[in-house]
Design a protein around this motif. Sequence first.
Motif, PDB file in Angstrom:
ATOM      1  N   TYR A  82       0.886  -1.206  -0.217  1.00  0.00           N
ATOM      2  CA  TYR A  82      -0.100  -0.174  -0.079  1.00  0.00           C
ATOM      3  C   TYR A  82       0.945   1.093  -0.041  1.00  0.00           C
ATOM      4  CZ  TYR A  82      -3.437   3.781   1.489  1.00  0.00           C
ATOM      5  OH  TYR A  82      -3.938   4.756   1.716  1.00  0.00           O
ATOM      6  N   VAL A  83       1.936   1.181   0.913  1.00  0.00           N
ATOM      7  CA  VAL A  83       2.569   2.449   1.022  1.00  0.00           C
ATOM      8  C   VAL A  83       3.624   2.638  -0.294  1.00  0.00           C
ATOM      9  CG1 VAL A  83       4.626   3.611   2.368  1.00  0.00           C
ATOM     10  CG2 VAL A  83       2.711   2.399   3.405  1.00  0.00           C
ATOM     11  N   GLN A 120       1.498   3.798  -3.255  1.00  0.00           N
ATOM     12  CA  GLN A 120       1.193   5.290  -3.378  1.00  0.00           C
ATOM     13  C   GLN A 120       2.607   6.036  -3.633  1.00  0.00           C
ATOM     14  OE1 GLN A 120      -1.722   6.678  -2.891  1.00  0.00           O
ATOM     15  NE2 GLN A 120      -2.496   4.447  -2.834  1.00  0.00           N
ATOM     16  N   ASN A 121       3.684   5.655  -3.011  1.00  0.00           N
ATOM     17  CA  ASN A 121       5.000   6.128  -3.207  1.00  0.00           C
ATOM     18  C   ASN A 121       5.468   6.004  -4.818  1.00  0.00           C
ATOM     19  OD1 ASN A 121       7.479   7.688  -2.864  1.00  0.00           O
ATOM     20  ND2 ASN A 121       8.426   5.618  -2.433  1.00  0.00           N
TER      21      ASN A 121
END
Length: 634
Positions: free
Chosen positions: A31-32, A35-36
């Motif tokens: 998830y992180v 997004q990145n």
Amino acid sequence: MKQQRFAHKLVLVTGLASALVLLLVGGMAFYVGEQNIRDQLAEYQADSALTRMQGVDRTLFTAYQGIKVLAKDRRLIDLVGGDLGTLGNSRENEVSDYLEEISLLTGPWRVVSLLDTEGNLLVSNMPNETGDLIGAHPEYESAFQAAMEKRLYSSDLRMIGEEKNRSMIFAAPIHDGGLEGAQVVGVVMASYAWPVVVQLLDAVSPEVNVTLLRDDGTVIGTSSAQSDRVGSEYLNWESVQSGISGSRSRAVGDITDEDGTNSLIVAARQSGYLGYAGHGWTLVMEVPYKVLLAPMYTLAWRVGVTGLVGVLLLCLVLYITGMYLARPITRMSQTVRTFSRGDMTSRVEIAPGGNDEIAELGRAFNAMAEDIDFYVEQVKENSKEVQAFAYIVSHDLRAPLVNLKGFSTEIGYSMDELKALLGPAIATMNQQQQAEVLAILDEDIPEALQFIGSSVERMDGQIQAVLKLSRLGRKELTWEQVDSALVVKQVLSSLKHQLEDKQFVVKVRDLPSVEADAFALEQIFGNLLDNAVKYQADTPGQLEIWSTEALQEITFHIRDNGPGIDEANIHKVFELFRRVGRANIPGEGMGLAYVKTLVRRHGGRIWCESVLGKGSTFSFSLAQKPSAQPRELA
């Protein structure tokens, strides 16, 4: 119930924990990371769009510079000889060939034409296309006029004719003698070779929708595969225009197509190159997220598969390790189980030189087993001695009791004979003496003999009870499957009249079949139910019988609404010759002692819960497999 091995539990717990950690950490990282990566890819695509736009600007700058080179080319000036209007056919062909040659060096050009100061076409490298691509251009007059005014001119891209041929023209003045500021003797005008831009756009991935827009939102350039869109209005032009307004040269956003496809949209505005300012074009790239993030999804899939394989390998290693480590524990468990079943010689085997925790546990168990074996043997010996003593004492006490009862009876007979013999002597006594002698013979001595007889009978009953308890502890039990519901039904049937007299309401729930001695189980239920009925004072009486089942035992419960037992006296009800409650109830105070012994012989226990004035609940448990239990010492 099938037991699970330690290794299986270790693998199961570790596998689940590892999978959970992998899912949680992987999910959070994905998830992180997504997004990145989305942000980074968006920046990369925006830079890519700006780079593409700069590439287009560079090609246009090349044309802008190239038209100046054409206008100053010395050979071209020498060929036209300063008088472009007097070219002959041979000279015109020579100039046309030269224009074709030099267009390849100064271009990218498709058509290069020379005009006189009146705007008439003198010569062209492609005479047949000059009118379509240059003369028909809406800015042709503006371009020619700018050149005549000694200025360079670059038109915007226009759609020419029904076929919407793309045309962009550049114009430059030809000065007399090639000198800046000299008189303009002609104009060189060229049509930009648009396929060069198409090649730049074709270099983008075919899965990316790349579009070049004019400042009014008209599509002027696409990849070759999407050329049918040229000339149409770009649907998202307002969003793009608002994104790159002001000083911003690029914009990033999201769009959703009519088919529901989510895409990243990036736009780069034309900023010119060196001296070429451009016309405010905008390059737009639409990248579907499934294409943009495909490498990340592939990487995530590979990482997930690798992690799963790692978890499986970890489980395999842990299984092998667990089986190896659990082997001594399994052997110890088997030894403990054998020991608990009565084999007091069972001991844990300890590897030579073993000094780990398991070895220490084995040594501790062996030491405990030695102590237990010793004490059990002592208890067995003491129990045998106590039982033998109880039997001998009870037997030996009965002999003097029999004599005592026989002699007391004989004394009674002798008293009758003595009274007859003393009759004449009594007659000679005075009235007071006669009354005293007769009171002794008729009242005192018979009363004493009656007291002796009742005491002897009471003591004989107690001795019989001790003998019975001793026999219960030695009696061999016959193990079989017994229907406890049927046993309860038979006991209640034998108490039918007492139950009816006291108006009992009896509720019997489903009772299981158990492994037990049928006669012993009947005695247990008989004593408990008989006590509940005997001590019931109030009517109507209530009886409830049910059972609960656990892994190793079955527990029966008998609840009544009798007088109850004071909490301080509950522990006394199971003692020998102890009676709690009304004293006028017949009995020896041995019934619950019998029950306790029989329950213990079945590998169980008995207890009581009671509230004074509200009733009592007697509960007893039986082992699921009493035949496999070591024999209890009664």
